[in-house]
Write a protein that holds these residues in place. Structure first.
Motif, PDB file in Angstrom:
ATOM      1  N   ALA A 102       0.834  -1.208   0.000  1.00  0.00           N
ATOM      2  CA  ALA A 102       0.000   0.000   0.000  1.00  0.00           C
ATOM      3  C   ALA A 102       0.867   1.256   0.000  1.00  0.00           C
ATOM      4  O   ALA A 102       0.568   2.224  -0.709  1.00  0.00           O
ATOM      5  CB  ALA A 102      -0.938  -0.011   1.212  1.00  0.00           C
ATOM      6  N   ALA A 103       1.944   1.257   0.785  1.00  0.00           N
ATOM      7  CA  ALA A 103       2.833   2.422   0.833  1.00  0.00           C
ATOM      8  C   ALA A 103       3.544   2.639  -0.498  1.00  0.00           C
ATOM      9  O   ALA A 103       3.721   3.783  -0.935  1.00  0.00           O
ATOM     10  CB  ALA A 103       3.851   2.262   1.960  1.00  0.00           C
ATOM     11  N   ILE A 104       3.946   1.563  -1.143  1.00  0.00           N
ATOM     12  CA  ILE A 104       4.595   1.692  -2.453  1.00  0.00           C
ATOM     13  C   ILE A 104       3.624   2.318  -3.446  1.00  0.00           C
ATOM     14  O   ILE A 104       3.977   3.246  -4.184  1.00  0.00           O
ATOM     15  CB  ILE A 104       5.124   0.327  -2.943  1.00  0.00           C
ATOM     16  CG1 ILE A 104       6.292  -0.122  -2.064  1.00  0.00           C
ATOM     17  CG2 ILE A 104       5.543   0.404  -4.411  1.00  0.00           C
ATOM     18  CD1 ILE A 104       6.726  -1.568  -2.290  1.00  0.00           C
ATOM     19  N   HIS A 105       2.399   1.832  -3.462  1.00  0.00           N
ATOM     20  CA  HIS A 105       1.381   2.402  -4.355  1.00  0.00           C
ATOM     21  C   HIS A 105       1.098   3.865  -4.014  1.00  0.00           C
ATOM     22  O   HIS A 105       1.056   4.720  -4.897  1.00  0.00           O
ATOM     23  CB  HIS A 105       0.074   1.614  -4.267  1.00  0.00           C
ATOM     24  CG  HIS A 105       0.071   0.339  -5.040  1.00  0.00           C
ATOM     25  ND1 HIS A 105       0.234   0.267  -6.403  1.00  0.00           N
ATOM     26  CD2 HIS A 105      -0.061  -0.944  -4.626  1.00  0.00           C
ATOM     27  CE1 HIS A 105       0.191  -0.982  -6.799  1.00  0.00           C
ATOM     28  NE2 HIS A 105       0.017  -1.749  -5.737  1.00  0.00           N
ATOM     29  N   ALA A 106       0.891   4.142  -2.739  1.00  0.00           N
ATOM     30  CA  ALA A 106       0.491   5.490  -2.317  1.00  0.00           C
ATOM     31  C   ALA A 106       1.557   6.538  -2.583  1.00  0.00           C
ATOM     32  O   ALA A 106       1.243   7.687  -2.895  1.00  0.00           O
ATOM     33  CB  ALA A 106       0.131   5.481  -0.829  1.00  0.00           C
ATOM     34  N   THR A 107       2.811   6.158  -2.466  1.00  0.00           N
ATOM     35  CA  THR A 107       3.896   7.130  -2.646  1.00  0.00           C
ATOM     36  C   THR A 107       4.436   7.164  -4.063  1.00  0.00           C
ATOM     37  O   THR A 107       5.183   8.075  -4.407  1.00  0.00           O
ATOM     38  CB  THR A 107       5.070   6.815  -1.699  1.00  0.00           C
ATOM     39  OG1 THR A 107       5.596   5.529  -2.017  1.00  0.00           O
ATOM     40  CG2 THR A 107       4.640   6.869  -0.245  1.00  0.00           C
ATOM     41  N   GLY A 108       4.074   6.183  -4.884  1.00  0.00           N
ATOM     42  CA  GLY A 108       4.662   6.098  -6.216  1.00  0.00           C
ATOM     43  C   GLY A 108       6.152   5.815  -6.150  1.00  0.00           C
ATOM     44  O   GLY A 108       6.919   6.231  -7.020  1.00  0.00           O
ATOM     45  N   ALA A 109       6.579   5.107  -5.120  1.00  0.00           N
ATOM     46  CA  ALA A 109       7.998   4.839  -4.887  1.00  0.00           C
ATOM     47  C   ALA A 109       8.622   4.073  -6.046  1.00  0.00           C
ATOM     48  O   ALA A 109       7.957   3.283  -6.722  1.00  0.00           O
ATOM     49  CB  ALA A 109       8.175   4.045  -3.595  1.00  0.00           C
ATOM     50  N   SER A 110       9.913   4.323  -6.240  1.00  0.00           N
ATOM     51  CA  SER A 110      10.667   3.612  -7.270  1.00  0.00           C
ATOM     52  C   SER A 110      11.374   2.397  -6.702  1.00  0.00           C
ATOM     53  O   SER A 110      11.842   1.549  -7.459  1.00  0.00           O
ATOM     54  CB  SER A 110      11.713   4.538  -7.875  1.00  0.00           C
ATOM     55  OG  SER A 110      12.662   4.911  -6.874  1.00  0.00           O
ATOM     56  N   SER A 111      11.474   2.344  -5.386  1.00  0.00           N
ATOM     57  CA  SER A 111      12.210   1.257  -4.762  1.00  0.00           C
ATOM     58  C   SER A 111      11.735   1.012  -3.343  1.00  0.00           C
ATOM     59  O   SER A 111      11.104   1.870  -2.730  1.00  0.00           O
ATOM     60  CB  SER A 111      13.711   1.539  -4.780  1.00  0.00           C
ATOM     61  OG  SER A 111      13.972   2.791  -4.224  1.00  0.00           O
ATOM     62  N   ALA A 112      12.077  -0.191  -2.866  1.00  0.00           N
ATOM     63  CA  ALA A 112      11.724  -0.570  -1.502  1.00  0.00           C
ATOM     64  C   ALA A 112      12.921  -1.261  -0.862  1.00  0.00           C
ATOM     65  O   ALA A 112      13.620  -2.040  -1.501  1.00  0.00           O
ATOM     66  CB  ALA A 112      10.522  -1.517  -1.505  1.00  0.00           C
ATOM     67  N   VAL A 113      13.127  -0.947   0.412  1.00  0.00           N
ATOM     68  CA  VAL A 113      14.187  -1.567   1.206  1.00  0.00           C
ATOM     69  C   VAL A 113      13.506  -2.316   2.348  1.00  0.00           C
ATOM     70  O   VAL A 113      12.723  -1.722   3.095  1.00  0.00           O
ATOM     71  CB  VAL A 113      15.159  -0.514   1.784  1.00  0.00           C
ATOM     72  CG1 VAL A 113      16.201  -1.174   2.677  1.00  0.00           C
ATOM     73  CG2 VAL A 113      15.818   0.294   0.666  1.00  0.00           C
ATOM     74  N   ILE A 114      13.808  -3.603   2.471  1.00  0.00           N
ATOM     75  CA  ILE A 114      13.275  -4.414   3.564  1.00  0.00           C
ATOM     76  C   ILE A 114      14.451  -4.908   4.398  1.00  0.00           C
ATOM     77  O   ILE A 114      15.402  -5.471   3.860  1.00  0.00           O
ATOM     78  CB  ILE A 114      12.440  -5.603   3.047  1.00  0.00           C
ATOM     79  CG1 ILE A 114      11.166  -5.108   2.358  1.00  0.00           C
ATOM     80  CG2 ILE A 114      12.051  -6.532   4.187  1.00  0.00           C
ATOM     81  CD1 ILE A 114      11.198  -5.125   0.899  1.00  0.00           C
ATOM     82  N   VAL A 115      14.374  -4.666   5.697  1.00  0.00           N
ATOM     83  CA  VAL A 115      15.439  -5.087   6.614  1.00  0.00           C
ATOM     84  C   VAL A 115      14.858  -6.102   7.593  1.00  0.00           C
ATOM     85  O   VAL A 115      13.831  -5.837   8.222  1.00  0.00           O
ATOM     86  CB  VAL A 115      16.032  -3.885   7.378  1.00  0.00           C
ATOM     87  CG1 VAL A 115      17.062  -4.348   8.389  1.00  0.00           C
ATOM     88  CG2 VAL A 115      16.642  -2.890   6.403  1.00  0.00           C
ATOM     89  N   SER A 116      15.531  -7.247   7.697  1.00  0.00           N
ATOM     90  CA  SER A 116      15.077  -8.283   8.615  1.00  0.00           C
ATOM     91  C   SER A 116      16.276  -8.860   9.353  1.00  0.00           C
ATOM     92  O   SER A 116      17.267  -9.250   8.733  1.00  0.00           O
ATOM     93  CB  SER A 116      14.351  -9.400   7.859  1.00  0.00           C
ATOM     94  OG  SER A 116      13.907 -10.390   8.758  1.00  0.00           O
ATOM     95  N   HIS A 117      16.173  -8.904  10.656  1.00  0.00           N
ATOM     96  CA  HIS A 117      17.259  -9.434  11.473  1.00  0.00           C
ATOM     97  C   HIS A 117      16.946 -10.792  12.080  1.00  0.00           C
ATOM     98  O   HIS A 117      17.843 -11.481  12.538  1.00  0.00           O
ATOM     99  CB  HIS A 117      17.611  -8.438  12.587  1.00  0.00           C
ATOM    100  CG  HIS A 117      18.246  -7.211  12.049  1.00  0.00           C
ATOM    101  ND1 HIS A 117      19.532  -7.177  11.571  1.00  0.00           N
ATOM    102  CD2 HIS A 117      17.763  -5.959  11.879  1.00  0.00           C
ATOM    103  CE1 HIS A 117      19.825  -5.975  11.148  1.00  0.00           C
ATOM    104  NE2 HIS A 117      18.756  -5.221  11.319  1.00  0.00           N
ATOM    105  N   LEU A 118      15.700 -11.179  12.082  1.00  0.00           N
ATOM    106  CA  LEU A 118      15.302 -12.419  12.734  1.00  0.00           C
ATOM    107  C   LEU A 118      15.247 -13.576  11.751  1.00  0.00           C
ATOM    108  O   LEU A 118      14.472 -13.546  10.790  1.00  0.00           O
ATOM    109  CB  LEU A 118      13.920 -12.255  13.375  1.00  0.00           C
ATOM    110  CG  LEU A 118      13.810 -11.185  14.459  1.00  0.00           C
ATOM    111  CD1 LEU A 118      12.364 -11.015  14.880  1.00  0.00           C
ATOM    112  CD2 LEU A 118      14.675 -11.563  15.645  1.00  0.00           C
TER     113      LEU A 118
END
Length: 139
Positions: A65-81
């Motif tokens: 939803a955030a990618i759609h709403a902002t028209g973002a060109s990229s996404a960063v996902i951080v996971s430590h677990l």
């Protein structure tokens, strides 16, 4: 709390974005650790990127939803677990299906075998290098 307050102070003085479109940054669905994510956001903002940081425990629907709403060109996902790695991988695939550049980092992806067949680019362990990788791929 002290580190977050310091990062928030730095972010408050970041220049207005000069690069388009924006970047969405999110913690993996089960992850609470966000200091590195917040630090990466500050560095990207000082490099001129508009950033939307979703924070800890970002669900796949919230990420898309955030990618759609902002028209973002990229996404960063951080996971430590490691126990949450599968859910973070689902987030990577969901973002990749939206045709945005996908990046990921964190201890859940530290072992080279944990990165096999994943969409996107592993950002490594150095924040400045991560910024360089993002800029090179998005511009």
């Amino acid at each position: 709390r002290a580190a977050r307050a310091w990062l928030a102070g730095l972010a408050a003085y970041a220049p207005s974005p000069t690069r388009e479109p924006s970047i969405v940054l999110a913690g993996g669905p089960p992850d609470l650790h966000t200091i590195g994510l917040e630090a990466l956001t500050v560095l990207l903002r000082y490099d001129g990127w508009g950033c939307r940081t979703l924070g800890a425990r970002t669900s796949v629907p919230a990420l898309t939803a955030a990618i759609h709403a902002t028209g973002a060109s990229s996404a960063v996902i951080v996971s430590h677990l490691n126990t949450g790695r599968q859910r973070a991988v689902q987030a990577l695939h969901a973002a990749a299906h939206l045709d945005v550049a996908v990046f990921y980092a964190g201890n859940a992806f530290a072992a080279p075998r944990s990165r096999r067949s994943l969409p996107g680019t592993y950002l490594g362990t150095h924040l400045r290098e991560a910024c360089r990788l993002i800029a090179a791929a998005v511009t």
